[in-house]
Design an enzyme around this catalytic site. Structure first.
Site, PDB file in Angstrom:
ATOM      1  N   LYS A 136       6.651  -9.091  -6.661  1.00  0.00           N
ATOM      2  CA  LYS A 136       6.089  -8.790  -5.306  1.00  0.00           C
ATOM      3  C   LYS A 136       6.041  -9.178  -4.300  1.00  0.00           C
ATOM      4  O   LYS A 136       7.106 -10.491  -3.224  1.00  0.00           O
ATOM      5  CB  LYS A 136       4.113  -9.427  -5.589  1.00  0.00           C
TER       6      LYS A 136
HETATM    7  P1  NAD Z   1      -5.387   0.062   1.148  1.00  0.00           P
HETATM    8  O1  NAD Z   1      -4.774  -0.548   2.225  1.00  0.00           O
HETATM    9  O2  NAD Z   1      -4.717   1.366   0.857  1.00  0.00           O
HETATM   10  O3  NAD Z   1      -6.801   0.765   0.657  1.00  0.00           O
HETATM   11  C1  NAD Z   1      -7.660  -1.093   0.671  1.00  0.00           C
HETATM   12  C2  NAD Z   1      -9.239  -0.663   0.638  1.00  0.00           C
HETATM   13  O4  NAD Z   1      -9.795  -2.087   0.692  1.00  0.00           O
HETATM   14  C3  NAD Z   1      -9.401  -0.275   1.969  1.00  0.00           C
HETATM   15  O5  NAD Z   1     -10.573   0.413   2.371  1.00  0.00           O
HETATM   16  C4  NAD Z   1     -10.129  -2.329   2.801  1.00  0.00           C
HETATM   17  O6  NAD Z   1     -10.806  -1.023   3.626  1.00  0.00           O
HETATM   18  C5  NAD Z   1     -11.128  -1.944   2.247  1.00  0.00           C
HETATM   19  N1  NAD Z   1     -11.042  -3.875   1.486  1.00  0.00           N
HETATM   20  C6  NAD Z   1     -10.229  -4.498   2.695  1.00  0.00           C
HETATM   21  N2  NAD Z   1     -11.427  -5.405   1.699  1.00  0.00           N
HETATM   22  C7  NAD Z   1     -12.623  -5.078   1.662  1.00  0.00           C
HETATM   23  C8  NAD Z   1     -13.794  -5.641   1.103  1.00  0.00           C
HETATM   24  N3  NAD Z   1     -13.581  -7.241   1.143  1.00  0.00           N
HETATM   25  N4  NAD Z   1     -14.343  -5.267   0.351  1.00  0.00           N
HETATM   26  C9  NAD Z   1     -14.325  -4.005   0.845  1.00  0.00           C
HETATM   27  N5  NAD Z   1     -13.836  -2.740   0.561  1.00  0.00           N
HETATM   28  C10 NAD Z   1     -12.396  -3.712   1.501  1.00  0.00           C
HETATM   29  O7  NAD Z   1      -4.805  -0.333   0.015  1.00  0.00           O
HETATM   30  P2  NAD Z   1      -5.256  -0.213  -1.713  1.00  0.00           P
HETATM   31  O8  NAD Z   1      -2.996   0.300  -2.277  1.00  0.00           O
HETATM   32  O9  NAD Z   1      -5.722   1.174  -1.947  1.00  0.00           O
HETATM   33  O10 NAD Z   1      -4.969  -1.660  -3.348  1.00  0.00           O
HETATM   34  C11 NAD Z   1      -6.333  -1.870  -3.049  1.00  0.00           C
HETATM   35  C12 NAD Z   1      -6.248  -2.768  -4.767  1.00  0.00           C
HETATM   36  O11 NAD Z   1      -5.093  -2.086  -5.790  1.00  0.00           O
HETATM   37  C13 NAD Z   1      -5.415  -3.423  -4.180  1.00  0.00           C
HETATM   38  O12 NAD Z   1      -5.656  -4.793  -5.352  1.00  0.00           O
HETATM   39  C14 NAD Z   1      -4.208  -3.750  -4.725  1.00  0.00           C
HETATM   40  O13 NAD Z   1      -2.498  -4.852  -4.864  1.00  0.00           O
HETATM   41  C15 NAD Z   1      -4.195  -2.335  -5.176  1.00  0.00           C
HETATM   42  N6  NAD Z   1      -3.033  -1.512  -6.255  1.00  0.00           N
HETATM   43  C16 NAD Z   1      -2.604  -0.834  -5.497  1.00  0.00           C
HETATM   44  C17 NAD Z   1      -1.609  -0.059  -6.072  1.00  0.00           C
HETATM   45  C18 NAD Z   1      -1.497   1.417  -5.219  1.00  0.00           C
HETATM   46  O14 NAD Z   1       0.027   1.737  -5.914  1.00  0.00           O
HETATM   47  N7  NAD Z   1      -1.288   1.197  -4.387  1.00  0.00           N
HETATM   48  C19 NAD Z   1      -1.135  -0.344  -7.341  1.00  0.00           C
HETATM   49  C20 NAD Z   1      -1.803  -0.836  -8.136  1.00  0.00           C
HETATM   50  C21 NAD Z   1      -2.732  -2.317  -7.493  1.00  0.00           C
END
Ligand code: NAD
Length: 425
Positions: free
Chosen positions: A115
């Site tokens: 990461k």
């Molecule tokens: P992103 O930046 O596209 O979106 C994150 C979202 O969470 C945004 O809408 C933001 O406004 C919201 N947010 C942040 N803090 C918040 C809070 N306290 N309450 C409510 N909403 C909140 O990120 P993403 O890529 O969608 O990732 C989201 C999660 O999924 C993370 O934990 C990430 O590690 C995990 N993840 C992502 C992927 C991927 O392919 N992008 C894969 C596996 C896991």
């Protein structure tokens, strides 16, 4: 990545690596793995911290801190996203790298866990500043990354454009194009069809499988989504296609609620225009705290870690929790949910769609032979189904929750690989 004027959202959990240590102890107790195994799992193999300068638009120079951590590469090259968020630190990056080791092993793809992160608020950077920060960070971590050693991907605060800059920077240093150094990049430079939706699609497949297990009809099932970024918005959209009713969705500014079901297309359009879901027509505003306590069939936490804790787990009134985010439920909350009979599909299984299609992207880049989207989605579905069934079987046989079962599957695979390779020299 979304760019809005909202705050970026707090990391509610004090130290996600403490969660990891508890998880390692729980799974090692179950598998009767003694101290030397635990110690190896608790330690990341390589940890790089970089402090680097970036020239800002106003001519000043700012120093940023970044990380790249490789937890375990026994089963293959490191794989894991890059997060841009002001609160990131070494322990959070270690925890996320550990979960990547587990994810790759749960779904049995030949990667280890890694990461990366940069402590910054991407919403406060201009496009030019973001590009200079990304290119310098990519150069700093180029001693670790590469298609055969460690392959980054997007995470919170980063997106395909950021991956394109990393790919370009790395390629410029090599002197030729190296598409396989990152995944989740634009299709024009070797990205895979279906990668952008893969994590949300994997969450939808997990919800389908869990619903079948619970005899729940997805048609008309109510869904609450925390986080409206890549994972949350796609997951919500695909669950609506399954016939579900998304009654609430949030971002870091707050949430929107409509008991009858949100018009998701309108809510997402409102977010695109205004930067937040809050204020979308025909919705009530709801706080992120109240959103987690809504009665629903499916809760999809898709924001950040540490959202369901011992303080609020008792208020969760969902039939199932599909962990789109990494680490959204603390260890204490896990036990509370299990005792309440909530069926939880853990992060290391529910959100593996991203790493699975990243694997497909890397395979396609390496072979320079690209697949149709239908093939990508079909192969993704097959792996999610196989993994879900393996984990469910262990969970039923060993009478443990799905998280411990998933960790057992993963740690067994990692330990077997470590045993086979032995200790060098
Ligand atoms: P992103 O930046 O596209 O979106 C994150 C979202 O969470 C945004 O809408 C933001 O406004 C919201 N947010 C942040 N803090 C918040 C809070 N306290 N309450 C409510 N909403 C909140 O990120 P993403 O890529 O969608 O990732 C989201 C999660 O999924 C993370 O934990 C990430 O590690 C995990 N993840 C992502 C992927 C991927 O392919 N992008 C894969 C596996 C896991």
């Amino acid at each position: 990545m979304e760019v809005t004027s909202c705050p970026v959202g707090d990391l509610a959990v004090a130290n996600p690596f403490q969660m990891v240590v508890q998880q390692i102890d729980t799974v090692c107790d179950r598998l009767h793995l003694d101290e030397p195994w635990r110690v190896r799992l608790r330690h990341c193999e390589r940890e790089l911290i970089v402090h680097f300068p970036v020239r800002m638009d106003d001519g000043t120079v700012k120093i940023f801190t970044g990380y790249r951590v490789q937890h375990n590469d026994t089963r293959g090259p490191g794989k894991g996203g890059i997060r841009y968020h002001p609160d990131v630190n070494l322990d959070e990056t270690r925890a996320l790298a550990f979960w990547m080791t587990l994810k790759a092993a749960v779904v049995n793809i030949p990667f280890g866990g890694a990461k990366g992160a940069v402590a910054c608020n991407p919403k406060l950077l201009s496009l030019g500043e973001l590009e200079r920060l990304t290119r310098r960070y990519a150069a700093e971590i180029s001693v670790l990354i590469g298609p055969e050693s460690d392959i980054p991907a997007p995470d919170v605060g980063t997106n395909p454009q950021v991956m394109a800059w990393i790919m370009d920077t790395y390629s410029m240093h090599k002197g030729w194009s190296v598409p396989g150094v990152v995944t989740g990049k634009p299709v024009e430079i070797g990205g895979s069809l279906g990668r952008a939706e893969a994590t949300g699609r994997g969450c939808m497949f997990s919800a389908r499988l869990a619903a079948r297990h619970l005899n729940m009809d997805l048609e008309g099932a109510s869904v609450v989504v925390q986080g409206c970024g890549n994972v949350g918005s796609v997951g919500a959209r695909l669950l609506v296609k399954e016939g579900c009713r998304v009654v609430a969705i949030s971002d870091s500014c707050g949430g929107v609620y409509n008991e009858k079901g949100l018009d998701l297309a309108k809510v997402l359009a409102h977010k695109r225009e205004s930067g937040s879901v809050v204020g979308a027509r025909d919705t009530e505003t709801i706080s992120n705290k109240d959103l987690l306590a809504l009665k629903c069939d499916i809760l999809l936490p898709a924001a950040l870690e540490g959202q369901i804790t011992k303080e609020n787990a008792d208020q969760v009134r969902a039939e199932m929790v599909i962990e789109g985010a990494n680490g959204p439920t603390t260890s204490e909350a896990d036990s509370i949910l299990y005792d309440k009979g909530v069926f939880l599909v853990p992060d290391v299984l529910a959100n593996t769609g991203g790493v699975i299609v990243s694997y497909f992207e890397w395979v396609q880049d390496t072979q320079a032979f690209f697949w149709e989207e239908e093939e990508v989605n079909r192969k993704l579905k097959k792996i999610v189904k196989r993994s879900f069934e393996e984990v469910l079987k262990i969970s039923e046989e060993e009478k443990v929750n799905m998280r411990t079962a998933a960790h057992m599957v993963a740690v067994q695979r990692v330990a077997a690989a470590m045993a086979a390779r032995g200790i060098y020299p």
